[in-house]
Design a protein around this motif. Structure first.
Motif, short mmCIF file in Angstrom:
data_model
loop_
_atom_site.label_atom_id
_atom_site.label_comp_id
_atom_site.label_asym_id
_atom_site.label_seq_id
_atom_site.Cartn_x
_atom_site.Cartn_y
_atom_site.Cartn_z
N SER A 32 1.05 -1.12 -0.15
CA SER A 32 -0.19 -0.03 0.42
C SER A 32 0.71 0.83 -0.24
O SER A 32 1.80 1.19 0.43
N PRO A 33 0.23 2.17 -0.27
CA PRO A 33 1.08 3.35 -0.47
C PRO A 33 1.60 4.16 0.70
O PRO A 33 2.45 4.54 1.35
N LEU A 34 0.70 3.66 1.51
CA LEU A 34 1.00 4.65 3.31
C LEU A 34 1.99 3.61 3.79
O LEU A 34 3.14 4.45 4.02
N PHE A 35 1.98 2.48 3.57
CA PHE A 35 3.21 1.84 3.95
C PHE A 35 4.53 1.80 2.85
O PHE A 35 5.39 0.64 3.61
N ALA A 36 4.57 1.89 2.24
CA ALA A 36 5.53 1.86 1.17
C ALA A 36 6.75 2.57 1.25
O ALA A 36 7.85 2.52 0.72
N SER A 37 6.50 3.77 2.30
CA SER A 37 7.68 4.64 2.69
C SER A 37 7.85 4.85 4.65
O SER A 37 7.36 4.12 4.70
N ASP A 38 9.10 4.24 4.29
CA ASP A 38 9.34 5.39 5.94
C ASP A 38 9.40 6.26 6.29
O ASP A 38 9.66 6.52 7.95
N GLU A 39 9.51 7.38 5.48
CA GLU A 39 8.99 8.42 6.24
C GLU A 39 8.22 9.37 6.71
O GLU A 39 6.83 8.50 6.46
N PRO A 40 8.13 9.43 8.05
CA PRO A 40 6.85 10.01 9.06
C PRO A 40 5.91 11.28 7.98
O PRO A 40 6.84 11.99 7.25
N TYR A 41 4.76 11.09 7.70
CA TYR A 41 4.19 12.33 7.28
C TYR A 41 3.19 12.95 8.58
O TYR A 41 3.51 12.59 10.20
N LYS A 42 2.20 14.31 8.09
CA LYS A 42 1.80 14.84 8.53
C LYS A 42 -0.03 14.52 8.47
O LYS A 42 0.31 14.20 7.37
N GLY A 43 -0.87 14.80 9.23
CA GLY A 43 -2.17 14.33 9.07
C GLY A 43 -2.73 15.25 10.31
O GLY A 43 -2.99 15.98 10.83
N PHE B 220 3.08 -6.74 11.83
CA PHE B 220 3.02 -5.24 11.71
C PHE B 220 3.51 -4.47 10.58
O PHE B 220 5.03 -3.35 11.06
N ARG B 221 3.44 -3.69 10.16
CA ARG B 221 3.82 -2.43 9.41
C ARG B 221 3.23 -1.26 10.20
O ARG B 221 2.22 -0.78 10.38
N THR B 222 4.14 -0.59 10.72
CA THR B 222 3.84 0.62 10.81
C THR B 222 4.03 2.24 10.64
O THR B 222 5.46 1.94 9.42
N ARG B 223 3.86 3.74 10.47
CA ARG B 223 4.68 4.13 9.91
C ARG B 223 3.87 5.39 11.04
O ARG B 223 2.66 5.81 10.95
N LEU B 224 5.38 6.69 11.03
CA LEU B 224 4.86 7.37 12.00
C LEU B 224 4.06 8.90 11.40
O LEU B 224 3.91 8.54 10.31
N VAL B 225 3.13 9.35 12.35
CA VAL B 225 2.30 10.34 12.22
C VAL B 225 2.35 11.27 13.17
O VAL B 225 1.92 11.35 13.98
N GLU B 226 2.88 12.73 12.63
CA GLU B 226 1.87 14.23 13.15
C GLU B 226 1.08 14.35 13.46
O GLU B 226 0.48 14.76 12.30
N THR C 273 3.15 13.40 18.55
CA THR C 273 3.72 11.92 17.10
C THR C 273 3.06 11.15 17.53
O THR C 273 2.88 10.80 17.97
N ASN C 274 2.54 9.83 16.06
CA ASN C 274 1.75 8.93 17.18
C ASN C 274 2.59 8.12 16.06
O ASN C 274 3.29 8.46 15.08
N PHE C 275 1.96 6.67 15.75
CA PHE C 275 2.13 5.90 15.03
C PHE C 275 1.00 4.99 14.39
O PHE C 275 0.14 4.98 14.92
N LEU C 276 1.05 4.77 12.55
CA LEU C 276 -0.36 4.38 12.86
C LEU C 276 0.09 2.31 12.16
O LEU C 276 1.17 1.95 12.31
N LEU C 277 -0.25 1.95 12.75
CA LEU C 277 -0.60 0.16 12.83
C LEU C 277 -1.58 -0.44 11.72
O LEU C 277 -2.22 -0.23 11.91
N GLU C 278 -1.22 -1.32 11.28
CA GLU C 278 -1.47 -1.56 9.79
C GLU C 278 -2.85 -2.74 10.97
O GLU C 278 -2.32 -3.18 11.55
N ASP C 279 -3.68 -2.70 9.61
CA ASP C 279 -4.60 -3.52 10.65
C ASP C 279 -4.72 -5.27 9.77
O ASP C 279 -3.67 -5.31 9.65
N ASP C 280 -4.97 -5.94 11.39
CA ASP C 280 -4.75 -7.27 11.13
C ASP C 280 -5.50 -8.29 9.78
O ASP C 280 -4.69 -9.43 9.39
N LYS C 281 -6.12 -7.97 9.16
CA LYS C 281 -6.66 -8.57 8.23
C LYS C 281 -5.63 -8.39 6.73
O LYS C 281 -5.54 -9.11 5.73
N ALA C 282 -5.47 -6.74 7.07
CA ALA C 282 -4.40 -7.02 5.96
C ALA C 282 -3.46 -6.83 5.80
O ALA C 282 -2.41 -7.51 5.31
N MET C 283 -2.98 -7.18 7.28
CA MET C 283 -1.56 -7.98 7.18
C MET C 283 -1.84 -9.30 7.34
O MET C 283 -0.47 -9.45 6.05
#
Length: 358
Positions: free
Chosen positions: A31-42, A152-158, A174-184
């Motif tokens: 998925s695009p969300l977890f294709a990068s390791d760089e933190p982003y903003k939301g 699980f995949r994760t990504r930091l988001v401010e 600053t938090n991190f998003l955790l991949e859904d278990d079904k998606a994993m």
């Protein structure tokens, strides 16, 4: 430098994790969300405090809101439903974790393409100390990904919060998003097991040994590879994967590490049946299997020691105090699993039950 600014820097050690996971045969359609390791903003705009107000209720409503995010030079805005989630943190934290529920069709062509539900893991309370604990837990997920092919995949988001139910009150963490278990599970082309319990003979012994030794290394006893709390799917802080339609070779995938001694959160408590007094004390809670399974898991972790140390040593997230604490705990773990006498006394002779072969 503030913690939020540190959080927005790219995590160089995470690039190593990306390489390792790609080599592990993970579905290339990332998925695009977890294709990068760089933190982003939301930005989350919703009646957030009203959602927090239901945190102690078992039946909680979803509240409508909007999620905005930066995707390169573009700002994307999609609708989202939120509610508090989890167990201990949900009931006891000032800022409980949230479930973000998106509409798959609406997020097409955005950074969230392919996402349905995402867990937002947030600091329990405001302040630098709790922000550092989130960074530590995020890095522990990265550490597990270094050792385990299944994770699980994760990504930091401010996140900037805008509470529409309280005169647009604002705050930021600053938090991190955790991949859904079904998606994993789908990513590994496996089935997510929804069963109340499992038996030791059904488990993949190699993967189970990796999970158990890892939990020992981070000082975590708040998990089970066999049982779940009443009314929940197996297992406690562990998800189970298997090939579709099979009940053997079940793969445990660990998550939720805030109760570990490595993170050492002030709110963490020990299960009543564990005979230790401090959360930072390592206590092996695994089930007995052939020694070779544990020795193979330990050899795997030792082979990744340099990368594991670099993950914390080079992280721009941690301040000096928390970096030193993390490195000290990690080094002590490696000292223990590198010593044959410690391995024999604390793992091989300390496991539970009879030896299961396989």
């Amino acid at each position: 430098m503030t913690s939020s600014k540190r959080g927005m820097k790219m995590l160089r050690p995470a690039l190593l994790i990306t390489l390792i996971t790609s080599m592990a045969g993970i579905n290339a359609q990332a998925s695009p969300l977890f294709a990068s390791d760089e933190p982003y903003k939301g930005v989350l705009t919703a009646p957030i405090l009203e959602a927090y107000g239901q945190k102690k209720q078992e039946d909680r409503l979803y509240f409508d809101g909007y999620w905005s995010q930066k995707n390169g030079e573009e700002t994307e805005r999609v609708s989202v439903k939120i509610r508090t989630r989890g167990n201990y943190r949900r009931r006891n934290c000032t800022l409980p974790p949230l479930m973000l529920n998106f509409k798959k069709k609406e997020v097409e062509t955005t950074l969230l393409e392919g996402q349905d539900k995402l867990k937002l893991v947030s600091p329990c309370k405001r302040g630098e100390a709790y922000q550092q604990l989130i960074y530590l837990e995020y890095l522990v997920y990265q550490l597990f990904a270094l050792y385990s092919d299944y994770h699980f995949r994760t990504r930091l988001v401010e996140v900037a919060y805008v509470d529409t139910g309280n005169k647009d009150k604002r705050w930021q963490t600053t938090n991190f998003l955790l991949e859904d278990d079904k998606a994993m599970a789908e990513r590994y082309e496996l089935e997510l097991k929804k069963i109340p319990y499992t038996m030791r003979v059904q488990m993949d012994m190699a993967q189970t040994a990796i999970v158990e030794v890892f939990q020992y290394m981070i000082g975590n006893v708040d998990y089970s590879t066999l049982m779940s709390p009443e009314g929940e799917h197996c297992c406690h802080n562990v998800k189970l994967l298997s090939s579709e339609g099979t009940d053997t070779g079940i793969l445990p995938v660990a998550y939720d590490f805030d109760s570990s001694g490595f993170v050492n959160a002030p709110y963490a408590t020990l299960p009543a049946n564990i005979p230790i007094k401090r959360i930072t004390t390592r206590y092996f809670n695994g089930w007995c299997k052939e020694d070779r399974r544990y020795k193979d898991a330990i050899a795997l972790m030792i082979s990744h020691k340099e990368a594991a140390v670099a993950l914390f040593e080079n992280s721009p997230l941690l301040n000096k105090t928390y970096r030193k604490r993390a490195l000290g705990y990690l080094q002590n773990s490696y000292d223990r699993i590198s010593d044959e006498d410690s391995v024999r006394k604390e793992i091989l002779e300390h496991c539970r039950g009879d030896v299961i072969k396989g």
